[in-house]
Design an enzyme around this catalytic site. Structure first.
Site, PDB file in Angstrom:
ATOM      1  N   ASN A  45       0.836  -1.204   0.000  1.00  0.00           N
ATOM      2  CA  ASN A  45       0.000   0.000   0.000  1.00  0.00           C
ATOM      3  C   ASN A  45       0.872   1.256   0.000  1.00  0.00           C
ATOM      4  OD1 ASN A  45       0.606  -0.937   2.681  1.00  0.00           O
ATOM      5  ND2 ASN A  45      -0.886   0.492   3.536  1.00  0.00           N
ATOM      6  N   ILE A  46       0.427   2.234  -0.768  1.00  0.00           N
ATOM      7  CA  ILE A  46       1.149   3.498  -0.915  1.00  0.00           C
ATOM      8  C   ILE A  46       0.178   4.620  -0.565  1.00  0.00           C
ATOM      9  CG2 ILE A  46       2.472   4.984  -2.469  1.00  0.00           C
ATOM     10  CD1 ILE A  46       3.803   2.232  -2.052  1.00  0.00           C
ATOM     11  N   GLU A  47       0.424   5.265   0.572  1.00  0.00           N
ATOM     12  CA  GLU A  47      -0.509   6.288   1.055  1.00  0.00           C
ATOM     13  C   GLU A  47      -0.163   7.668   0.511  1.00  0.00           C
ATOM     14  OE1 GLU A  47      -0.719   5.803   5.325  1.00  0.00           O
ATOM     15  OE2 GLU A  47      -1.935   3.972   5.057  1.00  0.00           O
ATOM     16  N   CYS A  56      -4.205   0.684  -2.409  1.00  0.00           N
ATOM     17  CA  CYS A  56      -4.044  -0.514  -1.597  1.00  0.00           C
ATOM     18  C   CYS A  56      -3.023  -1.467  -2.225  1.00  0.00           C
ATOM     19  CB  CYS A  56      -5.373  -1.259  -1.493  1.00  0.00           C
ATOM     20  SG  CYS A  56      -6.637  -0.386  -0.586  1.00  0.00           S
ATOM     21  N   GLU A  58      -3.338  -4.614  -2.800  1.00  0.00           N
ATOM     22  CA  GLU A  58      -3.939  -5.539  -3.778  1.00  0.00           C
ATOM     23  C   GLU A  58      -4.007  -4.902  -5.158  1.00  0.00           C
ATOM     24  OE1 GLU A  58      -5.032  -4.708  -0.811  1.00  0.00           O
ATOM     25  OE2 GLU A  58      -6.102  -6.328   0.183  1.00  0.00           O
ATOM     26  N   CYS A  89     -10.385  -4.490   0.722  1.00  0.00           N
ATOM     27  CA  CYS A  89     -11.461  -3.493   0.774  1.00  0.00           C
ATOM     28  C   CYS A  89     -12.391  -3.649  -0.427  1.00  0.00           C
ATOM     29  CB  CYS A  89     -10.874  -2.086   0.826  1.00  0.00           C
ATOM     30  SG  CYS A  89     -10.321  -1.466  -0.781  1.00  0.00           S
ATOM     31  N   CYS A  92     -10.936  -2.849  -3.903  1.00  0.00           N
ATOM     32  CA  CYS A  92     -10.049  -3.896  -4.429  1.00  0.00           C
ATOM     33  C   CYS A  92     -10.846  -5.112  -4.882  1.00  0.00           C
ATOM     34  CB  CYS A  92      -9.014  -4.286  -3.379  1.00  0.00           C
ATOM     35  SG  CYS A  92      -7.775  -2.986  -3.129  1.00  0.00           S
TER      36      CYS A  92
HETATM   37  N1  THU Z   1      -5.167  -1.257   2.772  1.00  0.00           N
HETATM   38  C1  THU Z   1      -4.660  -2.117   1.831  1.00  0.00           C
HETATM   39  O1  THU Z   1      -3.576  -1.893   1.275  1.00  0.00           O
HETATM   40  N2  THU Z   1      -5.390  -3.213   1.534  1.00  0.00           N
HETATM   41  C2  THU Z   1      -6.567  -3.544   2.123  1.00  0.00           C
HETATM   42  O2  THU Z   1      -7.159  -4.537   1.761  1.00  0.00           O
HETATM   43  C3  THU Z   1      -7.126  -2.716   3.181  1.00  0.00           C
HETATM   44  C4  THU Z   1      -6.430  -1.438   3.425  1.00  0.00           C
HETATM   45  C5  THU Z   1      -4.355  -0.101   3.158  1.00  0.00           C
HETATM   46  C6  THU Z   1      -4.876   1.227   2.705  1.00  0.00           C
HETATM   47  C7  THU Z   1      -4.247   2.144   3.720  1.00  0.00           C
HETATM   48  O3  THU Z   1      -2.952   2.465   3.309  1.00  0.00           O
HETATM   49  C8  THU Z   1      -4.157   1.301   4.972  1.00  0.00           C
HETATM   50  O4  THU Z   1      -4.281  -0.032   4.557  1.00  0.00           O
HETATM   51  C9  THU Z   1      -5.199   1.601   6.024  1.00  0.00           C
HETATM   52  O5  THU Z   1      -6.449   1.609   5.486  1.00  0.00           O
END
Ligand code: THU
Length: 136
Positions: A45-47, A56, A58, A89, A92
């Site tokens: 995941n890259i925020e 996310c 995935e 989520c 995804c």
């Molecule tokens: N996130 C994912 O990468 N995959 C998921 O299935 C659920 C959430 C990440 C998004 C965000 O960077 C962090 O988790 C918190 O929501």
């Protein structure tokens, strides 16, 4: 499908999780996708400071695979450090659905760094999913 060997996918997801950029949530996620040719693609995941721009793990893994021209995901593993293991989520799930025909399914393994594993599938996580008719 023959009995799925999850180990390479779990290893790839666990390794890429270390590259997550999650300074806001501190929630590190790694995902790995097995494609139709047997290749494995990983994503973390890259925020972003604008939360809606966060991607996310995935979707990042899937985008890497799709960008090579591959189109058929065969299995997905997700690694987090939560108990129970986190589940993909809604965005995804729908993004994966784009590449899985109705009548097909996609095995998804939810795992955590403690070694817990739960096997589920796209049908279970996104029942009665929305699809347009064939367009490609
Ligand atoms: N996130 C994912 O990468 N995959 C998921 O299935 C659920 C959430 C990440 C998004 C965000 O960077 C962090 O988790 C918190 O929501």
């Amino acid at each position: 499908m023959l009995r799925m060997d999850w180990e390479p996918l779990i290893a790839a997801a666990a390794a890429v999780r270390a590259n997550a950029y999650a300074p806001y949530s501190k929630f590190l996620v790694g995902a790995a996708i097995l494609m139709e040719d047997g290749s494995i693609w990983a994503g973390a995941n890259i925020e972003n400071c604008l939360p809606s721009l966060t991607t996310c793990a995935e979707r990042n893994a899937l985008t890497a695979a799709l960008s090579t021209g591959l189109r058929k995901p065969r299995a997905v593993a997700v690694v987090t450090d939560t108990t129970p293991p986190a589940s993909p989520c809604g965005l995804c799930r729908q993004t994966l659905s784009e590449f899985i025909d109705i009548g097909e399914n996609l095995p998804i393994l939810l795992t955590n760094t403690a070694g817990e594993r739960e096997e589920t599938s796209l049908d279970e996580l996104l029942p009665r999913r929305f699809k347009l008719g064939p367009v490609a």
